[in-house]
Design a protein around this motif. Structure first.
Motif, short mmCIF file in Angstrom:
data_model
loop_
_atom_site.label_atom_id
_atom_site.label_comp_id
_atom_site.label_asym_id
_atom_site.label_seq_id
_atom_site.Cartn_x
_atom_site.Cartn_y
_atom_site.Cartn_z
N SER A 1 -43.92 14.61 78.57
CA SER A 1 -43.18 13.70 77.71
C SER A 1 -43.09 14.16 76.25
O SER A 1 -44.08 14.63 75.68
N ALA A 2 -41.91 13.95 75.66
CA ALA A 2 -41.74 14.18 74.23
C ALA A 2 -42.38 13.08 73.40
O ALA A 2 -42.57 13.22 72.19
N ARG A 3 -42.74 11.96 74.03
CA ARG A 3 -43.23 10.79 73.30
C ARG A 3 -44.75 10.74 73.19
O ARG A 3 -45.30 9.84 72.54
N GLY B 1 -39.86 20.85 72.06
CA GLY B 1 -39.86 19.67 71.22
C GLY B 1 -41.25 19.12 70.92
O GLY B 1 -42.24 19.85 70.98
N MET C 1 -44.73 19.02 74.91
CA MET C 1 -44.13 20.33 74.62
C MET C 1 -44.80 20.96 73.41
O MET C 1 -45.17 22.15 73.43
N GLU C 2 -44.95 20.18 72.36
CA GLU C 2 -45.64 20.68 71.16
C GLU C 2 -47.06 21.10 71.49
O GLU C 2 -47.53 22.16 71.04
N ASN D 1 -35.25 24.47 73.40
CA ASN D 1 -34.89 23.17 72.84
C ASN D 1 -33.54 22.69 73.36
O ASN D 1 -32.69 23.48 73.74
N GLU E 1 -35.58 11.80 69.70
CA GLU E 1 -36.80 12.39 70.30
C GLU E 1 -36.94 13.89 70.05
O GLU E 1 -37.98 14.38 69.74
N GLN E 2 -35.87 14.67 70.26
CA GLN E 2 -36.04 16.11 70.37
C GLN E 2 -35.86 16.81 69.03
O GLN E 2 -34.87 16.60 68.33
N ASN F 1 -40.76 22.08 67.54
CA ASN F 1 -42.12 22.01 67.01
C ASN F 1 -42.44 23.34 66.32
O ASN F 1 -41.76 24.34 66.56
#
Length: 236
Positions: free
Chosen positions: A54-56, A86, A90-91, A108, A114-115, A118
């Motif tokens: 998740s990006a969140r 992102g 991912m980061e 990316n 969200e995106q 990083n």
């Protein structure tokens, strides 16, 4: 809301053949350019593992820290790391790879929220895509394994894309490791009980496409165990 209504109305508008043909033709050139750049930039990165999630997910979340640890340990075992470039998981993946001084790739995608890139991606391994399907090709084509942490629709899309390509022999039978049994177990219980046993929509051996683990050591060991069978070693 107005923009969304405009997009829906536009889909129902009559267009003449020349207008459709021109718009689609120019889109093909943009798609081709993304494929060409991806192939040229990624063809020499060596054995890598794609990390999805998740990006969140926030930096203080246990899954973020777990993704960072997994990526770090992958690099110490000679593997590069590919992520969606992102924030969130991912980061964490790119951060762990950078900490381990390993290959850190970010693919990316342009999104309205969200995106964003990083800061832990190698400068020459940062790519940007407009098209999800081109990006997914790069995730699969240049990865020799997949580690999937909890995420949303995008993560599930990437997971089932990899499973489908392996199931249909469109790519090699690379390992798919799902991290976090508490998150994934219910989904794959449903796959087994409904998709396999009740509806017979997959084969029993398809359940072996994934392995569920809880720790970074388990995840990396599954990758190493797979390649030891073929007497292969990564980027040492």
């Amino acid at each position: 809301m107005e923009e969304e209504r405009d997009r829906i109305r536009e889909a129902f508008e009559h267009k003449d053949w020349n207008e459709i043909k021109t718009n689609d033709s120019w889109a093909v050139f943009k798609i081709m350019s993304e494929f060409v750049e991806g192939y040229e930039r990624l063809s020499k990165i060596g054995p890598c593992v794609s990390i999805f999630g998740s990006a969140r997910t926030k930096e203080d979340h246990p899954y973020y820290k777990l993704a960072e640890e997994i990526a770090f340990k992958l690099t110490k075992n000679g593997y590069g790391v590919i992520t969606g470039g992102g924030p969130g998981i991912m980061e964490a993946g790119n951060k762990g790879a950078a900490k381990g001084k390993g290959i850190s790739v970010g693919l990316n995608i342009d999104l309205p929220f969200e995106q964003h890139y990083n800061p832990y991606i190698d400068n020459d391994k940062m790519l940007n895509f407009d098209y999800f399907f081109v990006r997914k090709v790069m995730f699969v084509k240049y990865a020799q394994g997949f580690i999937v942490l909890p995420g949303g629709f995008g993560t599930l899309d990437e997971l089932f894309e990899a499973m489908t390509l392996i199931q249909t022999n469109k790519t090699g039978r690379f390992p798919i490791i799902l991290v976090g049994r508490a998150f994934w177990q219910g989904l794959f219980d449903w796959v087994r009980e409904v998709v396999l046993e009740k509806e017979s929509n997959i084969s029993p051996e398809d359940m072996d496409l994934v392995k569920l683990v809880d720790t970074a050591d388990e995840a990396v060991e599954e990758i190493n165990r797979f390649y030891k069978k073929y007497m292969l070693t990564p980027n040492f």
